[in-house]
Design a protein around this motif. Structure first.
Motif, PDB file in Angstrom:
ATOM      1  N   THR A  90       0.852  -1.193   0.000  1.00  0.00           N
ATOM      2  CA  THR A  90       0.000   0.000   0.000  1.00  0.00           C
ATOM      3  C   THR A  90       0.884   1.238   0.000  1.00  0.00           C
ATOM      4  OG1 THR A  90      -0.061   0.183   2.405  1.00  0.00           O
ATOM      5  CG2 THR A  90      -1.716  -1.259   1.364  1.00  0.00           C
ATOM      6  N   ALA A  91       0.250   2.384  -0.176  1.00  0.00           N
ATOM      7  CA  ALA A  91       1.015   3.631  -0.073  1.00  0.00           C
ATOM      8  C   ALA A  91       1.620   3.751   1.317  1.00  0.00           C
ATOM      9  CB  ALA A  91       0.105   4.815  -0.376  1.00  0.00           C
TER      10      ALA A  91
ATOM     11  N   ALA B  59      -1.095  -2.908  -7.734  1.00  0.00           N
ATOM     12  CA  ALA B  59      -2.138  -1.961  -8.140  1.00  0.00           C
ATOM     13  C   ALA B  59      -2.569  -1.119  -6.941  1.00  0.00           C
ATOM     14  CB  ALA B  59      -3.326  -2.707  -8.727  1.00  0.00           C
ATOM     15  N   VAL B  60      -1.630  -0.306  -6.432  1.00  0.00           N
ATOM     16  CA  VAL B  60      -1.984   0.567  -5.316  1.00  0.00           C
ATOM     17  C   VAL B  60      -2.999   1.594  -5.825  1.00  0.00           C
ATOM     18  CG1 VAL B  60      -1.124   2.179  -3.591  1.00  0.00           C
ATOM     19  CG2 VAL B  60       0.327   0.275  -4.338  1.00  0.00           C
ATOM     20  N   PRO B  61      -4.154   1.737  -5.185  1.00  0.00           N
ATOM     21  CA  PRO B  61      -5.185   2.656  -5.685  1.00  0.00           C
ATOM     22  C   PRO B  61      -4.676   4.087  -5.820  1.00  0.00           C
ATOM     23  CG  PRO B  61      -6.081   1.213  -4.000  1.00  0.00           C
ATOM     24  CD  PRO B  61      -4.599   0.993  -3.991  1.00  0.00           C
TER      25      PRO B  61
ATOM     26  N   LEU C 101       6.510   6.480  -8.805  1.00  0.00           N
ATOM     27  CA  LEU C 101       5.553   5.398  -9.034  1.00  0.00           C
ATOM     28  C   LEU C 101       4.467   5.834 -10.017  1.00  0.00           C
ATOM     29  CD1 LEU C 101       4.478   2.594  -8.410  1.00  0.00           C
ATOM     30  CD2 LEU C 101       3.468   3.503  -6.299  1.00  0.00           C
ATOM     31  N   LEU C 102       3.942   7.035  -9.839  1.00  0.00           N
ATOM     32  CA  LEU C 102       2.915   7.538 -10.754  1.00  0.00           C
ATOM     33  C   LEU C 102       3.473   7.708 -12.168  1.00  0.00           C
ATOM     34  CD1 LEU C 102       1.222  10.218  -8.464  1.00  0.00           C
ATOM     35  CD2 LEU C 102       0.140   8.125  -9.336  1.00  0.00           C
TER      36      LEU C 102
ATOM     37  N   GLU D 280      -6.297   9.798 -15.653  1.00  0.00           N
ATOM     38  CA  GLU D 280      -6.554   9.952 -14.221  1.00  0.00           C
ATOM     39  C   GLU D 280      -5.314  10.444 -13.492  1.00  0.00           C
ATOM     40  OE1 GLU D 280      -8.776   6.827 -12.122  1.00  0.00           O
ATOM     41  OE2 GLU D 280      -9.030   5.851 -14.063  1.00  0.00           O
ATOM     42  N   ILE D 281      -4.163   9.892 -13.859  1.00  0.00           N
ATOM     43  CA  ILE D 281      -2.910  10.315 -13.229  1.00  0.00           C
ATOM     44  C   ILE D 281      -2.590  11.762 -13.597  1.00  0.00           C
ATOM     45  CG2 ILE D 281      -0.409   9.917 -13.180  1.00  0.00           C
ATOM     46  CD1 ILE D 281      -1.052   6.900 -13.519  1.00  0.00           C
ATOM     47  N   TYR D 282      -2.830  12.118 -14.837  1.00  0.00           N
ATOM     48  CA  TYR D 282      -2.615  13.494 -15.290  1.00  0.00           C
ATOM     49  C   TYR D 282      -3.466  14.467 -14.471  1.00  0.00           C
ATOM     50  CZ  TYR D 282      -3.208  17.521 -18.467  1.00  0.00           C
ATOM     51  OH  TYR D 282      -3.289  18.777 -19.016  1.00  0.00           O
TER      52      TYR D 282
END
Length: 241
Positions: free
Chosen positions: A7-8, A63-65, A87-88, A102-104
Motif C-alpha cells: 500500500t502507499a 495496483a496501489v489505488p 511510481l505515478l 486519471e494520473i494526469y
C-alpha cells in the motif's frame, strides 16, 4: 509481502526505515532547504533516489489505488513525495487501462506538493507529456506563465516526452516565454530541453533557433542549449550573447 499487502502506507514506512540523518543533511543543502532557498520549508529524512527506486520495485507491479497515492503525495516528507511521483510516472508511462488521464488530472491538482526540481524532473515528462502527446498542448502555455516556479518547470520538462518522439515544436514555442524569467532553475530547464531537441531531433533546427534568439537568451539557458554543439559553434553563440 504479497502484492495485495503493498500500500502507499507500507511504501512510506519503508522509506522511513531507510532514513539516514547524515544523508538528510547533505540532501537539505543540495536541494536548498535552508532559509531563503527554493526548497525552504520542506523536510528530508535522508533517503537517496537510488534507494527509493530499489524500494519501489515491488510496488511497480502492485495496483496501489490512485486515491491512496494522491493522499500520500500530501506528505510533508520530501522522499515520500519523490517515491509517489516516481511510481505515478512509471504507471503513466505504461499507460495501462484508463490510468494515464486519471494520473494526469491527479498530478495537475497536486502541483502544490511537486515543489522541487527533482520532483518535477522525475514525473512531468511521463505524466504531463505522455498524456498530451495526442492532444492540445495549450495547458503548457498556461503552466509556463504560472506564478509557481514548479508549474513553469513542469511545462518545460513535459516537452521531453515529445522530443524523445521526434517533436520539438513545443520547446521552441515555450523557451522564449521564459527568457525574462527570474529563476535560474527555469533557464536551466529550458536550456536542457533545447539541448535535447538539438541532439534527438535536429541540430539544424536548434541552430536556426539560436541564430534568432541567442542574443536575448539568459546566459544559463544558452550555456545548457549549446553544450553538445562543436566548440567553434559554442564560441560563436557565446560571442553573440
Amino acid at each position: 509481502m504479497t502484492a495485495a499487502a503493498l500500500t502507499a502506507a507500507t511504501l512510506l514506512a519503508e522509506i522511513d526505515d531507510a532514513a539516514d540523518p547524515q544523508v538528510a543533511e547533505v540532501l537539505e543543502r543540495y536541494f536548498q532547504l535552508q532559509p531563503g532557498g527554493y526548497g525552504y520549508g520542506d523536510q528530508m529524512v535522508g533517503v537517496k533516489l537510488s534507494t527509493i527506486r530499489g524500494l519501489l520495485k515491488p510496488y511497480l507491479r502492485a495496483a496501489v489505488p490512485l486515491d491512496e497515492l494522491e493522499q500520500a503525495l500530501t506528505s510533508p516528507i520530501h522522499e515520500h513525495r519523490l517515491a509517489i511521483l516516481c511510481l505515478l510516472a512509471d504507471r503513466a508511462a505504461k499507460g495501462k487501462g484508463n490510468e494515464r488521464p486519471e494520473i494526469y488530472d491527479l498530478y495537475l491538482r497536486s502541483t502544490a506538493y511537486i515543489n522541487n526540481w527533482d520532483l518535477v524532473d522525475c514525473s512531468a515528462s511521463e505524466i504531463v507529456g505522455g498524456h498530451l502527446i495526442d492532444k492540445s498542448r495549450d495547458v503548457l502555455t498556461t503552466l509556463v506563465h504560472s506564478e509557481s516556479l514548479w508549474e513553469r518547470r513542469i511545462a518545460l520538462v513535459a516537452t521531453h516526452w515529445f522530443i524523445r518522439r521526434g517533436e520539438s515544436e513545443d520547446i521552441y514555442h515555450l523557451a522564449p516565454e521564459v527568457f525574462d524569467d527570474r529563476e535560474d532553475l527555469i533557464h536551466k530547464a529550458a536550456g536542457w530541453m533545447l539541448r535535447e531537441a538539438g541532439k534527438r531531433v535536429s541540430e539544424e533546427e536548434l541552430r536556426v533557433f539560436l541564430d534568432e534568439h541567442a542574443p536575448a537568451m539568459p546566459r544559463t539557458m544558452l550555456r545548457y542549449a549549446i553544450e553538445r554543439l562543436p566548440a567553434d559553434v559554442r564560441a560563436h553563440y557565446r560571442a553573440r550573447r
